[in-house]
Write a protein that holds these residues in place. Structure first.
Motif, PDB file in Angstrom:
ATOM      1  N   MET A 138       0.653  -1.213   0.002  1.00 10.78           N
ATOM      2  CA  MET A 138      -0.037  -0.061  -0.019  1.00 10.78           C
ATOM      3  C   MET A 138       0.719   1.084   0.020  1.00 10.78           C
ATOM      4  N   VAL A 139       1.924   1.173   0.886  1.00 12.34           N
ATOM      5  CA  VAL A 139       2.980   2.390   1.075  1.00 12.34           C
ATOM      6  C   VAL A 139       3.610   2.527  -0.426  1.00 12.34           C
ATOM      7  N   ALA A 140       3.829   1.583  -1.130  1.00 13.47           N
ATOM      8  CA  ALA A 140       4.516   1.521  -2.463  1.00 13.47           C
ATOM      9  C   ALA A 140       3.607   2.147  -3.439  1.00 13.47           C
ATOM     10  N   ILE A 141       2.319   1.822  -3.580  1.00 16.52           N
ATOM     11  CA  ILE A 141       1.256   2.392  -4.488  1.00 16.52           C
ATOM     12  C   ILE A 141       0.969   3.882  -4.168  1.00 16.52           C
ATOM     13  N   SER A 180       7.287  11.429  -3.720  1.00 11.01           N
ATOM     14  CA  SER A 180       7.121  12.594  -2.551  1.00 11.01           C
ATOM     15  C   SER A 180       6.672  11.936  -1.339  1.00 11.01           C
ATOM     16  N   PHE A 181       5.977  10.708  -1.295  1.00 16.16           N
ATOM     17  CA  PHE A 181       5.343  10.370  -0.175  1.00 16.16           C
ATOM     18  C   PHE A 181       6.399   9.797   0.847  1.00 16.16           C
ATOM     19  N   LEU A 182       7.466   9.306   0.352  1.00 17.13           N
ATOM     20  CA  LEU A 182       8.449   8.592   1.242  1.00 17.13           C
ATOM     21  C   LEU A 182       9.735   9.735   1.685  1.00 17.13           C
ATOM     22  N   GLU A 183       9.658  10.826   1.238  1.00 16.70           N
ATOM     23  CA  GLU A 183      10.530  11.944   1.445  1.00 16.70           C
ATOM     24  C   GLU A 183      10.697  12.089   3.094  1.00 16.70           C
TER      25      GLU A 183
END
Length: 158
Positions: free
Chosen positions: A1-4, A12-15
């Motif tokens: 889910m995090v990867a999607i 920019s989500f995992l910055e």
């Protein structure tokens, strides 16, 4: 889910700045979750957590705005007041459980309802909602609770 989500947000989500922002936003829920875990492990459940957090927050804010302190003394005094209010509310919750052997579900539900009743009482000045005079003008799509049996905001259609 995090990867999607990361792919959908163009990476920019995992910055690091976003991860810090997310961790800051979930801090309160994590602290409450740890407390609730201990309550559930001891075969109880506390329904009044949210309303007691609101109560201590309001009391702390009122205290902080009413005293003439600043800096560390203000923070320390406000924390002491907030902890004292939380301890007092916890004591009120625990007394019937310990002395009368009532289930924690019942006593915390009562505390939750007392908090909501106090909020409603302070908003209406002690009068029933049916006695309130609501303005004839204004937003006609959102009811302020006058037509709802539960006194919750609801959508009205003209």
């Amino acid at each position: 889910m995090v990867a999607i989500v990361d792919v959908a947000s163009h990476g920019s989500f995992l910055e690091p700045s976003n991860i810090v922002r997310v961790l800051r936003q979930i801090t309160y829920n994590c602290i409450l979750g740890v407390g609730q875990t201990f309550v559930i492990i001891t075969a109880g459940i506390d329904l009044s957590v949210g309303s007691l957090v609101a109560l201590t927050g309001v009391v702390a804010a009122l205290f902080a705005n009413s005293v003439h302190l600043s800096g560390f003394p203000l923070v320390a005094a406000t924390l002491i007041v907030a902890i004292a209010v939380g301890c007092a509310a916890g004591w009120v919750n625990a007394l019937p459980v310990v002395k009368l052997n009532l289930p924690p579900f019942i006593t915390t539900l009562a505390m939750l309802e007392m908090r909501w009743a106090r909020r409603s009482f302070s908003r209406t000045g002690g009068r029933r909602a049916a006695e309130q005079r609501f303005p004839k003008h204004g937003d006609r799509l959102v009811s302020r609770g006058a037509t709802s049996a539960l006194h919750l905001p609801s959508i009205r259609f003209p």
